[in-house]
Design an enzyme around this catalytic site. Structure first.
Site, mmCIF file in Angstrom:
data_model
loop_
_atom_site.group_PDB
_atom_site.id
_atom_site.type_symbol
_atom_site.label_atom_id
_atom_site.label_comp_id
_atom_site.label_asym_id
_atom_site.label_seq_id
_atom_site.Cartn_x
_atom_site.Cartn_y
_atom_site.Cartn_z
ATOM 1 N N THR A 241 35.866 33.822 -21.034
ATOM 2 C CA THR A 241 36.132 32.394 -21.035
ATOM 3 C C THR A 241 35.002 31.552 -20.461
ATOM 4 O OG1 THR A 241 37.345 32.882 -19.009
ATOM 5 C CG2 THR A 241 38.637 32.573 -20.982
ATOM 6 N N ALA B 256 40.339 28.237 -14.550
ATOM 7 C CA ALA B 256 39.134 27.441 -14.327
ATOM 8 C C ALA B 256 39.351 26.372 -13.271
ATOM 9 C CB ALA B 256 38.682 26.809 -15.640
ATOM 10 N N ASN C 143 32.637 22.276 -18.691
ATOM 11 C CA ASN C 143 31.492 22.682 -19.501
ATOM 12 C C ASN C 143 31.894 22.526 -20.967
ATOM 13 O OD1 ASN C 143 29.688 24.225 -21.137
ATOM 14 N ND2 ASN C 143 29.042 25.414 -19.359
ATOM 15 N N GLU D 41 44.550 27.233 -23.393
ATOM 16 C CA GLU D 41 45.720 27.475 -24.242
ATOM 17 C C GLU D 41 46.164 26.262 -25.043
ATOM 18 O OE1 GLU D 41 48.585 29.202 -21.521
ATOM 19 O OE2 GLU D 41 47.543 31.136 -21.553
#
Length: 737
Positions: A475, A517, A623, A697
């Site tokens: 990821t 994250a 990002n 998701e």
């Protein structure tokens, strides 16, 4: 650091490094094949033995006898472990399964023996010589057949909701509504089909165990394995620096980890065990299939007055339900509601977490229903969703959404996709032998907050090292953590080394539920705040007044190199983020609008996705490059869910027939066109000091329904049973002129 008030201005807002499209810092390791994965830890475990799992060939019953004599005599065999020789291991975290030990068989391919040999090939050959006798019982594996025995069940992850969640007078409102819908939708069992199988290398030394494994959440695996082995967790080190995909299947410990540890202990040397690919679908976990009834009532002008969503699925006794009703609680306004779930007992692989559990299958049904209702009302599907947006929790109206920009997603997506050119008459647009249609759907996924810790060290050469047991399942965790540290301490991203996945490091949230994250970077943010204070103190600054940029520490007219703070020795700081009660005041969620154009061959029923767009509202994007990767991967999974993915049950024997990548179809390159992704820029100060939210998701939530609605617009054929395969279209395709 306790986060209990919305974030104000902070160093991350500078976005000189965070928020920029940096390439993956671990990319070179990936493309050169030097990233160390669990089964390939030749650097850490020399002279390993190899284990091969023998799976049960019944779905329900008991093992009565295991004859391993011939296998023990086979070439290279070092040991054979049988389930009858061990007590049943206690279930681990978030599972009801006993992965090994005891006579009871609860599902097909449950591990009943492990053959350990000098080589992989010798272990595999000897496994064929293990003979297992069973006392079989009739397997319950047909969800529709067991529906009448299903029992009401609560939502595992949202236990505060009533089992039957009622607001207002649903039945009366539905009866009074001038326009109604009442339909049944089904979604199939699915398997995660990640690239890397479940795999573990284990080694004991002086009574302590080290495992190199593929684990999405290090602490969950470590605690479960220590419990299963009856050892203190302090005597178990888990290392998972790289993971080749998981999609939820590696959130919890599986039998490879337990059996590799048992095998290594039995032979007195390191042991490697992987779930062989044909075993994963039945031995691992799955996304449980659903049967969903959705009832909607609306006024003629398109205001929803009643929403009913009832979901049925099947799982092992004592296990949990796939919470397909979860998105319906919060995505649309309606004063009268009734939502519930029922669970039937099935003797299949355990239904458990798979990417966007609850929301993904729930929106596959709900967003077709919304499309159907819009058509009944004669209202554009985008406008219908906008008309029924809500800015508050329908159950607790005092709880506002912290940031909710679904309407902007829908409007921007419609404009960018050219939605105005869509012909609302199904089957009306042709392109040679193709029928062409457009479809759309809304997306919703809650933002989950979890404590997360990190350690950061400023070395004497001015470099930073970051340590946390956060994982990277492909990821981009390495990259966004490096960006966070670099931004906070004012150094280039190249000056940051990130180390992940080791249980010796501070405990982090891990990867899953799109919670990784935001929480992991927030934990590192907390550690960097502590390090900034230490640097300031050593340099004689007030920590509240300093700025860190370009390798210097500055306050007012005084500016000194950051390296001056470590002339006398490195500085280390460790902290973790914890959360207060902001969730009681605000609903935190991510949103999306999905658009798809699909062509259907008017003669063969073959379907081709021509283009897709997702507009995503997920707080600050840490990002854009890695975030886009996450969303297009999720959209690809949405295409698979819509058009091809399904585990097929053999109801005679109680197992999934297509239990490998040859029979379980997922999209390939030729199936996927260019995918367009747009991110809204709405940082969420209620979420965390990073002002980010989950993104892994939301790209899946609603994507399948957008494709399904496009197929309907192309053909006029409404398929409510996923996946939409051509056999469900052929006998109803419009006659060719």
């Amino acid at each position: 650091m306790r986060f209990d008030t919305p974030a104000g201005q902070n160093p991350i807002d500078g976005q000189t490094i965070v928020g920029q499209p940096h390439r993956r810092v671990d990319g070179a390791l990936k493309v050169t094949g030097t990233a160390p994965y669990a089964y390939e830890r030749h650097d850490a475990a020399t002279d390993p033995a190899y284990g091969w799992i023998v799976g049960a060939t019944i779905a329900r019953g008991r093992v009565t006898r295991i004859d391993a004599a011939a296998a023990r005599r086979a070439s290279g065999v070092l040991a054979i472990l049988t389930t009858l020789e061990y007590d049943a291991a206690p279930p681990g975290f978030r599972t009801t399964l006993r992965l090994f030990g005891g006579a009871e068989v609860r599902h097909y391919h449950q591990a009943v023996a492990l053959v350990v040999a000098e080589t992989f090939e010798e272990a595999r050959a000897a496994a064929l010589l293990v003979h297992v006798d069973y006392e079989a019982e009739p397997a319950r594996c047909d969800l529709a057949a067991e529906a009448g025995k299903a029992e009401p069940i609560a939502d595992r992850d949202n236990p505060d909701y009533p089992v039957v969640d009622r607001i207002g007078a649903f039945e009366a409102a539905l009866a009074d509504a001038p326009v109604t819908l009442d339909e049944i939708y089904t979604t199939p069992d699915q398997t995660h089909a990640m690239m890397e199988p479940h795999a573990t290398t284990a080694a004991w030394r002086d009574g302590k165990l080290t495992i190199w494994t593929s684990a999405q959440v290090v602490s969950w695996h470590r605690n479960s394995l220590a419990q299963a082995l009856g050892i203190a967790k302090e005597d178990l080190r888990l290392d998972a620096p790289f993971i080749g995909g998981g999609f939820g299947s590696k959130l919890i410990m599986r039998s490879d980890a337990l059996l590799s540890a048992l095998g290594a202990r039995a032979v007195g040397r390191p042991c490697k065990v992987a779930l062989q690919r044909p075993l994963i679908a039945n031995n691992g976990t799955r996304r449980a299939g659903t049967i969903q009834r959705i009832r909607l009532g609306a006024t003629h002008d398109g205001r929803l007055t009643a929403i009913g969503h009832h979901s049925l699925n099947g799982n092992l006794s004592g296990a949990y339900a796939e919470a397909a009703i979860a998105p319906t609680r919060l995505i649309y306004a309606a004063p009268n509601r009734e939502l519930s779930m029922r669970l039937a007992t099935l003797d299949l692989a355990e239904g458990n977490d798979m990417r966007a559990p609850g929301e993904a299958p729930g929106l596959m049904a709900l967003e077709i229903a919304m499309d159907e209702m819009a058509e009944k009302l004669g209202i554009d599907p985008v406008a219908f969703r906008i008309r029924n947006d809500t800015q508050v929790d329908p159950r607790k109206p005092h709880r506002q959404f912290s940031e909710r920009h679904l309407i902007e997603c829908l409007q921007l997506g419609a404009d960018r996709f050219g939605w105005a050119r869509r012909n609302p008459v199904p089957g009306a647009v042709g392109d040679g032998c193709w029928l062409v249609g457009m479809g759309m759907a809304a997306g919703f996924r809650q933002n989950l907050l979890m404590p997360s810790g990190a350690r950061v060290r400023l070395e004497q050469d001015g470099r930073l090292s970051v340590e946390t047991d956060m994982t990277d399942i492909g990821t981009g965790s390495y990259t966004i953590l490096a960006q966070t540290a670099a931004e906070m301490m004012g150094v280039p991203i190249e000056a940051v080394t990130v180390r992940l996945g080791d249980s010796d490091y501070p405990e982090a949230a891990g990867s899953g539920g799109q919670f990784g994250a935001n929480n992991a970077t927030s934990g590192l943010y907390a550690a960097c705040v502590a390090l900034r204070a230490s640097v300031a103190a050593r340099l004689g600054f007030n920590a509240e007044d300093v700025a860190f940029a370009d390798g210097r520490v500055t306050a007012g007219s005084r500016s000194v190199p950051l390296r001056d703070a470590v002339e006398t020795g490195p500085l280390t700081a460790e902290d973790r983020i914890t959360y207060g009660d902001l969730d009681k005041e605000f609903v935190q969620a991510t949103f999306g609008a999905h658009f798809a154009e699909v062509a259907v061959n008017r003669f063969t029923g073959e379907m081709r996705v021509r283009r897709m767009l997702a507009v995503i509202d997920a707080g600050r994007v840490l990002n854009p490059l890695t975030a886009r990767s996450q969303v297009i991967g999720a959209m690809t999974m949405g295409v698979g869910s819509a058009l091809m993915e399904a585990l097929v049950v053999d109801t005679r024997h109680g197992f999934f027939i297509n239990h490998d990548l040859g029979g379980y179809e997922v999209p390939v390159h030729a199936d996927i066109p260019h995918l367009d992704v747009v991110f809204l820029d709405h940082p969420d100060p209620v979420s965390s000091p990073m002002k980010a939210k989950g993104i892994g998701e939301i790209g899946l939530c609603g994507a399948a329904a957008a494709v399904a609605n496009a197929v309907y617009n192309a053909t006029g054929i409404r398929v409510r049973d996923y996946p939409i395969t051509l056999d469900k279209l052929l006998d109803r395709l419009p006659r060719a002129a």
